[in-house]
Design a protein around this motif. Sequence first.
Motif, PDB file in Angstrom:
ATOM      1  N   ASP A 107     115.760  -8.011  20.352  1.00 17.84           N
ATOM      2  CA  ASP A 107     114.364  -8.065  19.921  1.00 17.84           C
ATOM      3  C   ASP A 107     114.173  -9.221  18.942  1.00 17.84           C
ATOM      4  OD1 ASP A 107     113.819  -5.843  21.428  1.00 17.84           O
ATOM      5  OD2 ASP A 107     113.855  -4.436  19.753  1.00 17.84           O
ATOM      6  N   VAL A 108     113.212 -10.106  19.245  1.00 15.81           N
ATOM      7  CA  VAL A 108     112.912 -11.278  18.417  1.00 15.81           C
ATOM      8  C   VAL A 108     111.400 -11.327  18.200  1.00 15.81           C
ATOM      9  CG1 VAL A 108     113.101 -13.797  18.233  1.00 15.81           C
ATOM     10  CG2 VAL A 108     114.868 -12.511  19.455  1.00 15.81           C
ATOM     11  N   SER A 109     110.974 -11.667  16.996  1.00 13.85           N
ATOM     12  CA  SER A 109     109.533 -11.753  16.727  1.00 13.85           C
ATOM     13  C   SER A 109     108.937 -12.956  17.454  1.00 13.85           C
ATOM     14  CB  SER A 109     109.284 -11.880  15.227  1.00 13.85           C
ATOM     15  OG  SER A 109     109.663 -13.164  14.760  1.00 13.85           O
ATOM     16  N   LEU A 118     123.985 -15.563  20.017  1.00 13.49           N
ATOM     17  CA  LEU A 118     123.757 -14.983  18.692  1.00 13.49           C
ATOM     18  C   LEU A 118     125.079 -14.989  17.933  1.00 13.49           C
ATOM     19  CD1 LEU A 118     121.601 -13.474  16.907  1.00 13.49           C
ATOM     20  CD2 LEU A 118     122.558 -11.342  17.836  1.00 13.49           C
ATOM     21  N   THR A 119     125.082 -15.622  16.764  1.00 10.07           N
ATOM     22  CA  THR A 119     126.335 -15.852  16.042  1.00 10.07           C
ATOM     23  C   THR A 119     126.205 -15.426  14.587  1.00 10.07           C
ATOM     24  OG1 THR A 119     126.824 -17.758  17.461  1.00 10.07           O
ATOM     25  CG2 THR A 119     128.043 -17.605  15.385  1.00 10.07           C
ATOM     26  N   SER A 120     127.258 -14.768  14.080  1.00 11.45           N
ATOM     27  CA  SER A 120     127.394 -14.490  12.646  1.00 11.45           C
ATOM     28  C   SER A 120     128.688 -15.144  12.172  1.00 11.45           C
ATOM     29  CB  SER A 120     127.445 -12.987  12.381  1.00 11.45           C
ATOM     30  OG  SER A 120     128.712 -12.437  12.718  1.00 11.45           O
ATOM     31  N   ARG A 121     129.053 -14.909  10.939  1.00 12.59           N
ATOM     32  CA  ARG A 121     130.301 -15.456  10.402  1.00 12.59           C
ATOM     33  C   ARG A 121     131.533 -14.846  11.057  1.00 12.59           C
ATOM     34  NH1 ARG A 121     126.654 -15.282   6.189  1.00 12.59           N
ATOM     35  NH2 ARG A 121     126.526 -17.148   4.871  1.00 12.59           N
ATOM     36  N   ARG A 122     131.339 -13.772  11.854  1.00 14.41           N
ATOM     37  CA  ARG A 122     132.481 -13.050  12.405  1.00 14.41           C
ATOM     38  C   ARG A 122     132.632 -13.163  13.919  1.00 14.41           C
ATOM     39  NH1 ARG A 122     130.313 -11.330   8.140  1.00 14.41           N
ATOM     40  NH2 ARG A 122     128.439 -10.786   9.302  1.00 14.41           N
ATOM     41  N   GLY A 123     131.579 -13.616  14.598  1.00 11.99           N
ATOM     42  CA  GLY A 123     131.703 -13.689  16.046  1.00 11.99           C
ATOM     43  C   GLY A 123     130.422 -14.131  16.711  1.00 11.99           C
ATOM     44  N   THR A 124     130.464 -14.155  18.060  1.00 12.40           N
ATOM     45  CA  THR A 124     129.337 -14.600  18.876  1.00 12.40           C
ATOM     46  C   THR A 124     129.180 -13.681  20.075  1.00 12.40           C
ATOM     47  OG1 THR A 124     129.609 -16.916  18.242  1.00 12.40           O
ATOM     48  CG2 THR A 124     128.437 -16.491  20.286  1.00 12.40           C
ATOM     49  N   VAL A 125     127.919 -13.345  20.405  1.00 10.88           N
ATOM     50  CA  VAL A 125     127.626 -12.640  21.653  1.00 10.88           C
ATOM     51  C   VAL A 125     126.488 -13.373  22.345  1.00 10.88           C
ATOM     52  CG1 VAL A 125     128.367 -10.402  20.771  1.00 10.88           C
ATOM     53  CG2 VAL A 125     125.953 -11.051  20.600  1.00 10.88           C
ATOM     54  N   ILE A 126     126.359 -13.122  23.639  1.00  8.97           N
ATOM     55  CA  ILE A 126     125.280 -13.721  24.423  1.00  8.97           C
ATOM     56  C   ILE A 126     124.391 -12.597  24.934  1.00  8.97           C
ATOM     57  CG2 ILE A 126     124.723 -14.985  26.535  1.00  8.97           C
ATOM     58  CD1 ILE A 126     127.263 -16.627  26.062  1.00  8.97           C
ATOM     59  N   SER A 127     123.084 -12.782  24.772  1.00  5.80           N
ATOM     60  CA  SER A 127     122.124 -11.742  25.164  1.00  5.80           C
ATOM     61  C   SER A 127     120.826 -12.384  25.626  1.00  5.80           C
ATOM     62  CB  SER A 127     121.852 -10.816  23.970  1.00  5.80           C
ATOM     63  OG  SER A 127     120.820  -9.882  24.265  1.00  5.80           O
ATOM     64  N   SER A 128     120.117 -11.687  26.499  1.00  7.84           N
ATOM     65  CA  SER A 128     118.736 -12.078  26.782  1.00  7.84           C
ATOM     66  C   SER A 128     117.863 -11.560  25.649  1.00  7.84           C
ATOM     67  CB  SER A 128     118.272 -11.506  28.119  1.00  7.84           C
ATOM     68  OG  SER A 128     118.372 -10.102  28.122  1.00  7.84           O
ATOM     69  N   ILE A 129     116.659 -12.124  25.509  1.00  6.20           N
ATOM     70  CA  ILE A 129     115.796 -11.729  24.399  1.00  6.20           C
ATOM     71  C   ILE A 129     114.562 -10.984  24.893  1.00  6.20           C
ATOM     72  CG2 ILE A 129     116.543 -13.710  23.024  1.00  6.20           C
ATOM     73  CD1 ILE A 129     113.598 -14.796  23.480  1.00  6.20           C
ATOM     74  N   HIS A 130     114.017 -10.186  23.991  1.00  3.30           N
ATOM     75  CA  HIS A 130     112.741  -9.510  24.229  1.00  3.30           C
ATOM     76  C   HIS A 130     111.834  -9.868  23.064  1.00  3.30           C
ATOM     77  CE1 HIS A 130     109.734  -6.598  25.256  1.00  3.30           C
ATOM     78  NE2 HIS A 130     109.903  -5.934  24.120  1.00  3.30           N
ATOM     79  N   ILE A 131     110.811 -10.647  23.323  1.00  3.07           N
ATOM     80  CA  ILE A 131     109.871 -11.022  22.271  1.00  3.07           C
ATOM     81  C   ILE A 131     109.000  -9.805  21.966  1.00  3.07           C
ATOM     82  CG2 ILE A 131     107.997 -12.570  21.628  1.00  3.07           C
ATOM     83  CD1 ILE A 131     109.208 -14.635  23.559  1.00  3.07           C
ATOM     84  N   SER A 132     109.052  -9.369  20.703  1.00  2.00           N
ATOM     85  CA  SER A 132     108.484  -8.072  20.355  1.00  2.00           C
ATOM     86  C   SER A 132     107.800  -8.120  18.988  1.00  2.00           C
ATOM     87  CB  SER A 132     109.621  -7.030  20.311  1.00  2.00           C
ATOM     88  OG  SER A 132     109.182  -5.818  19.760  1.00  2.00           O
ATOM     89  N   ASP A 133     106.743  -7.311  18.860  1.00  2.00           N
ATOM     90  CA  ASP A 133     106.096  -7.191  17.542  1.00  2.00           C
ATOM     91  C   ASP A 133     106.715  -6.079  16.717  1.00  2.00           C
ATOM     92  OD1 ASP A 133     105.209  -4.924  18.831  1.00  2.00           O
ATOM     93  OD2 ASP A 133     103.080  -5.249  18.406  1.00  2.00           O
TER      94      ASP A 133
END
Length: 524
Positions: free
Chosen positions: A445-447, A464-479
């Motif tokens: 979910d992304v604004s 999508l990446t943080s300091r600990r790892g990376t994942v790949i995902s499709s997005i859902h634009i959401s309010d």
Amino acid sequence: MTNSIDEIAGADFILAIGSNTTEAHPIISLRIRKAVQRGATLVVVDPRKTELAELAGQHLQLVSGTDIILLNSLVHVILEEELWDQEFVRSRCEGLADLKQAVKSYTPEYAEQLTGIPAAVLRQTARGYAQAAKATVVYTMGLTQHVSGTDNVLALANLVLLCGQIGRESTGINPLRGQNNVQGACDMGALPNFFTGYQPVADDAYRQKFAEAWGGPLPAQPGLTLGQMMDAAQQETLKAMYIVGENPVLADADAHHVADGLAKLDFLVVQDIFLTETAKLADVVLPAVSFAEKDGTFTNTERRVQRVRQAVPPLGDSLADWQIISALSNLLGYPMSYGHPEEIFRELAKVTPSYAGISYARLEQAGIQWPCPQADHPGTPFLHQGEFVRGKGKFHAVHYLSPAELPNEQYPLLLNTGRRLFHYHTGSMTLRTGLQEICPEERLDVSLQDATALGLNQGERVRLTSRRGTVISSIHISDRVPRGMVFASFHFPEVAINQLTNDARCAKSNISEFKICAVKIEKI
């Protein structure tokens, strides 16, 4: 829960904080809906615009991680305007002076600056809760999975005690358990510091009682928590692990750290009904059975002990958990000769005061809520009527602690995690059912504001990446998510979101801060 599920429908004011009740606890959400339909005020505290928030009369869309500031400000208003239950506090509580001093600086105006909630709304909420005839609180892991998780709960307890909203029907402070028998597992001593019924391991008298019942000496020191076990495995000071019905490779924060720790063990045993991601790492997998293949009891979130009855025979060589554990115990030299789970239940009832009056014969008629101390006791729908177990209810002075990791220029977004309606925990069961057709994949979910700034379109795949790892995902634009926040569940192995989450922990409970970590999105 201090109170019963059905009592929620009778409340005049419901404060739901850190709880996506309609998706995580849909049956309980029906009681909330019923209360709203009969005129109750519902206030939802959540950084996301959930379905429950849309149902609420007031949605307090706070900045994630500022729960203590919000709760202390409510207490500040109630004290300032003398809305508190002075007789209840005088007769049943202690530590009021410390509480007054602690919340002195948490004015609604100060809280507005950090939580984003208007001061007028905070004052309105405080007045509504304090002046309600019957106010109830529900919360879940949105409140607890922070580095300040324990203090968050103590701040909430301060509010409840101050207003005397406990010890009566349709009041109380009600944590909603995340899985069907979490309450029962804790009741049975599946915690590092308690025997059954929350009798402390470190207490000499309790330890002696259980040593006599079980026929051998018991260690005085509490064991390790889950996080501490994973740390010890990583450091190679813990050599073996026996995991029953849990999938930490997907469920635990900083999942790479977990997998690395498990790989360093000399010996790993996993007991489960499916070959989960964790079971695939095991040296030995012991095949257990599902709820439908065994007899026993579950204890649900309202402390209700209920019978589970075998409906189908076990498949293949699988056995009930108690049979596997008994067989292992016999091989290790401690005889366990149980013939049926009822024999185990009778044993635990003898050493567990809260279960002492419960039996299989009584459970054949209906479930019973503990504490149930005698065979003629009806069970306890709500706790703390007249007195608290410790004597007087204690106020705790707690203060705001910033999250361990906040967004910055390199990682500008905040990741929040939780559940989806159609799936359960790490998906080891629900992803093997027709529910996968209804909800086949994770979608981040992304604004709209963030998607526009990043040039992203609906359904596009991102890294999508943080300091600990990376994942790949499709997005859902959401309010449903505010600008600067993204949200994902931890149900899907293909998007193992806990590879990103932060293992920074609450110093008191050792629970990881699943709800806040800094991430960045890259368009693929």
